[in-house]
Write a protein that holds these residues in place. Structure first.
Motif, PDB file in Angstrom:
ATOM      1  N   GLY A 229      -0.040   4.196  -6.448  1.00  0.00           N
ATOM      2  CA  GLY A 229       0.814   3.083  -6.828  1.00  0.00           C
ATOM      3  C   GLY A 229      -0.024   1.883  -7.223  1.00  0.00           C
ATOM      4  O   GLY A 229      -1.224   1.852  -7.014  1.00  0.00           O
ATOM      5  N   LEU A 230       0.616   0.890  -7.800  1.00  0.00           N
ATOM      6  CA  LEU A 230      -0.106  -0.275  -8.281  1.00  0.00           C
ATOM      7  C   LEU A 230       0.233  -1.555  -7.531  1.00  0.00           C
ATOM      8  O   LEU A 230      -0.398  -2.572  -7.732  1.00  0.00           O
ATOM      9  N   LEU A 231       1.218  -1.513  -6.673  1.00  0.00           N
ATOM     10  CA  LEU A 231       1.628  -2.716  -5.953  1.00  0.00           C
ATOM     11  C   LEU A 231       0.732  -2.939  -4.742  1.00  0.00           C
ATOM     12  O   LEU A 231       0.222  -2.000  -4.139  1.00  0.00           O
ATOM     13  N   THR A 232       0.561  -4.197  -4.367  1.00  0.00           N
ATOM     14  CA  THR A 232      -0.235  -4.517  -3.186  1.00  0.00           C
ATOM     15  C   THR A 232       0.572  -4.219  -1.929  1.00  0.00           C
ATOM     16  O   THR A 232       1.787  -4.431  -1.895  1.00  0.00           O
ATOM     17  N   PRO A 233      -0.084  -3.742  -0.871  1.00  0.00           N
ATOM     18  CA  PRO A 233       0.654  -3.368   0.345  1.00  0.00           C
ATOM     19  C   PRO A 233       0.947  -4.567   1.243  1.00  0.00           C
ATOM     20  O   PRO A 233       0.489  -4.657   2.372  1.00  0.00           O
ATOM     21  N   ILE A 234       1.742  -5.482   0.759  1.00  0.00           N
ATOM     22  CA  ILE A 234       2.148  -6.647   1.536  1.00  0.00           C
ATOM     23  C   ILE A 234       3.643  -6.494   1.815  1.00  0.00           C
ATOM     24  O   ILE A 234       4.426  -6.235   0.899  1.00  0.00           O
ATOM     25  N   ALA A 235       4.012  -6.636   3.073  1.00  0.00           N
ATOM     26  CA  ALA A 235       5.424  -6.475   3.452  1.00  0.00           C
ATOM     27  C   ALA A 235       6.238  -7.613   2.861  1.00  0.00           C
ATOM     28  O   ALA A 235       6.056  -8.778   3.207  1.00  0.00           O
ATOM     29  N   ASP A 236       7.113  -7.239   1.942  1.00  0.00           N
ATOM     30  CA  ASP A 236       7.929  -8.235   1.252  1.00  0.00           C
ATOM     31  C   ASP A 236       9.244  -7.559   0.840  1.00  0.00           C
ATOM     32  O   ASP A 236       9.273  -6.381   0.501  1.00  0.00           O
ATOM     33  N   ASP A 237      10.327  -8.315   0.851  1.00  0.00           N
ATOM     34  CA  ASP A 237      11.616  -7.740   0.482  1.00  0.00           C
ATOM     35  C   ASP A 237      11.763  -7.584  -1.031  1.00  0.00           C
ATOM     36  O   ASP A 237      12.566  -6.785  -1.500  1.00  0.00           O
ATOM     37  N   LEU A 238      10.990  -8.337  -1.795  1.00  0.00           N
ATOM     38  CA  LEU A 238      11.143  -8.308  -3.249  1.00  0.00           C
ATOM     39  C   LEU A 238      10.475  -7.094  -3.890  1.00  0.00           C
ATOM     40  O   LEU A 238      10.919  -6.629  -4.934  1.00  0.00           O
ATOM     41  N   GLN A 239       9.395  -6.597  -3.309  1.00  0.00           N
ATOM     42  CA  GLN A 239       8.655  -5.502  -3.923  1.00  0.00           C
ATOM     43  C   GLN A 239       9.196  -4.152  -3.446  1.00  0.00           C
ATOM     44  O   GLN A 239       9.197  -3.857  -2.266  1.00  0.00           O
ATOM     45  N   LYS A 240       9.649  -3.369  -4.379  1.00  0.00           N
ATOM     46  CA  LYS A 240      10.083  -2.006  -4.096  1.00  0.00           C
ATOM     47  C   LYS A 240       9.285  -1.080  -5.004  1.00  0.00           C
ATOM     48  O   LYS A 240       9.191  -1.303  -6.203  1.00  0.00           O
ATOM     49  N   GLY A 241       8.669  -0.058  -4.432  1.00  0.00           N
ATOM     50  CA  GLY A 241       7.921   0.889  -5.247  1.00  0.00           C
ATOM     51  C   GLY A 241       6.752   1.460  -4.480  1.00  0.00           C
ATOM     52  O   GLY A 241       6.626   1.279  -3.264  1.00  0.00           O
ATOM     53  N   ALA A 242       5.913   2.159  -5.206  1.00  0.00           N
ATOM     54  CA  ALA A 242       4.752   2.811  -4.594  1.00  0.00           C
ATOM     55  C   ALA A 242       3.627   1.801  -4.402  1.00  0.00           C
ATOM     56  O   ALA A 242       3.273   1.064  -5.321  1.00  0.00           O
ATOM     57  N   PHE A 243       3.077   1.770  -3.189  1.00  0.00           N
ATOM     58  CA  PHE A 243       1.997   0.858  -2.868  1.00  0.00           C
ATOM     59  C   PHE A 243       0.659   1.563  -3.000  1.00  0.00           C
ATOM     60  O   PHE A 243       0.548   2.765  -2.769  1.00  0.00           O
ATOM     61  N   SER A 244      -0.352   0.804  -3.327  1.00  0.00           N
ATOM     62  CA  SER A 244      -1.709   1.357  -3.335  1.00  0.00           C
ATOM     63  C   SER A 244      -2.264   1.310  -1.915  1.00  0.00           C
ATOM     64  O   SER A 244      -1.921   0.439  -1.123  1.00  0.00           O
ATOM     65  N   ASP A 245      -3.116   2.269  -1.618  1.00  0.00           N
ATOM     66  CA  ASP A 245      -3.679   2.375  -0.279  1.00  0.00           C
ATOM     67  C   ASP A 245      -4.866   1.421  -0.148  1.00  0.00           C
ATOM     68  O   ASP A 245      -5.787   1.468  -0.960  1.00  0.00           O
ATOM     69  N   PRO A 246      -4.902   0.526   0.851  1.00  0.00           N
ATOM     70  CA  PRO A 246      -6.009  -0.419   0.974  1.00  0.00           C
ATOM     71  C   PRO A 246      -7.276   0.185   1.572  1.00  0.00           C
ATOM     72  O   PRO A 246      -8.349  -0.381   1.443  1.00  0.00           O
ATOM     73  N   VAL A 247      -7.185   1.351   2.211  1.00  0.00           N
ATOM     74  CA  VAL A 247      -8.365   1.952   2.841  1.00  0.00           C
ATOM     75  C   VAL A 247      -9.427   2.347   1.813  1.00  0.00           C
ATOM     76  O   VAL A 247     -10.614   2.057   2.009  1.00  0.00           O
ATOM     77  N   PRO A 248      -9.065   2.984   0.686  1.00  0.00           N
ATOM     78  CA  PRO A 248     -10.104   3.294  -0.305  1.00  0.00           C
ATOM     79  C   PRO A 248     -10.804   2.049  -0.853  1.00  0.00           C
ATOM     80  O   PRO A 248     -11.987   2.094  -1.190  1.00  0.00           O
ATOM     81  N   GLN A 249     -10.092   0.945  -0.919  1.00  0.00           N
ATOM     82  CA  GLN A 249     -10.721  -0.286  -1.395  1.00  0.00           C
ATOM     83  C   GLN A 249     -11.826  -0.736  -0.448  1.00  0.00           C
ATOM     84  O   GLN A 249     -12.900  -1.157  -0.881  1.00  0.00           O
ATOM     85  N   ALA A 250     -11.582  -0.630   0.839  1.00  0.00           N
ATOM     86  CA  ALA A 250     -12.599  -1.004   1.822  1.00  0.00           C
ATOM     87  C   ALA A 250     -13.781  -0.055   1.764  1.00  0.00           C
ATOM     88  O   ALA A 250     -14.937  -0.476   1.872  1.00  0.00           O
ATOM     89  N   VAL A 251     -13.498   1.235   1.584  1.00  0.00           N
ATOM     90  CA  VAL A 251     -14.578   2.215   1.485  1.00  0.00           C
ATOM     91  C   VAL A 251     -15.420   1.956   0.244  1.00  0.00           C
ATOM     92  O   VAL A 251     -16.657   2.022   0.278  1.00  0.00           O
ATOM     93  N   ILE A 252     -14.784   1.634  -0.855  1.00  0.00           N
ATOM     94  CA  ILE A 252     -15.504   1.372  -2.099  1.00  0.00           C
ATOM     95  C   ILE A 252     -16.350   0.107  -1.974  1.00  0.00           C
ATOM     96  O   ILE A 252     -17.491   0.066  -2.450  1.00  0.00           O
TER      97      ILE A 252
END
Length: 111
Positions: free
Chosen positions: A49-72
């Motif tokens: 997904g392309l959305l940031t994983p921030i808990a918000d009522d406005l965003q609906k859809g597939a979120f990107s996983d933040p763990v690979p970003q930390a690994v990279i």
């Protein structure tokens, strides 16, 4: 298509490490290969997904996983430190030898 270009970058770096005789070119090829591996990891991780994983009522859809970003980010920092360490080693070798060709350095240290 993008994955093919990233895989070609990895192969160019790999063949550079294998075929180049100059130590600085080997280090540069290793950096190209590392960049290709990191790019491939980002391409694969971005499929979710392309959305940031921030808990918000406005965003609906597939979120990107933040763990690979930390690994990279960790891989980038480790790759940079390894590259710096290798370049320091090449600088130390260049003080003792007039060339940076790996074959000539190996031949000068043969018993």
């Amino acid at each position: 298509m993008l994955e093919a270009f990233v895989f070609a970058t990895i192969l160019c770096g790999f063949f550079g490490v294998i075929l180049k005789k100059n130590l600085v070119m080997k280090i540069l090829s290793m950096d190209v290969m590392s960049t290709g591996v990191i790019s491939y990891y980002v391409v694969v991780a971005a499929r979710e997904g392309l959305l940031t994983p921030i808990a918000d009522d406005l965003q609906k859809g597939a979120f990107s996983d933040p763990v690979p970003q930390a690994v990279i980010l960790t891989a980038i920092v480790i790759g940079f430190s390894i590259q710096a360490l290798l370049l320091v080693g090449v600088m130390k070798l260049s003080r003792n030898h007039p060339t940076l060709e790996s074959r000539e350095i190996e031949e000068s240290h043969m018993p």
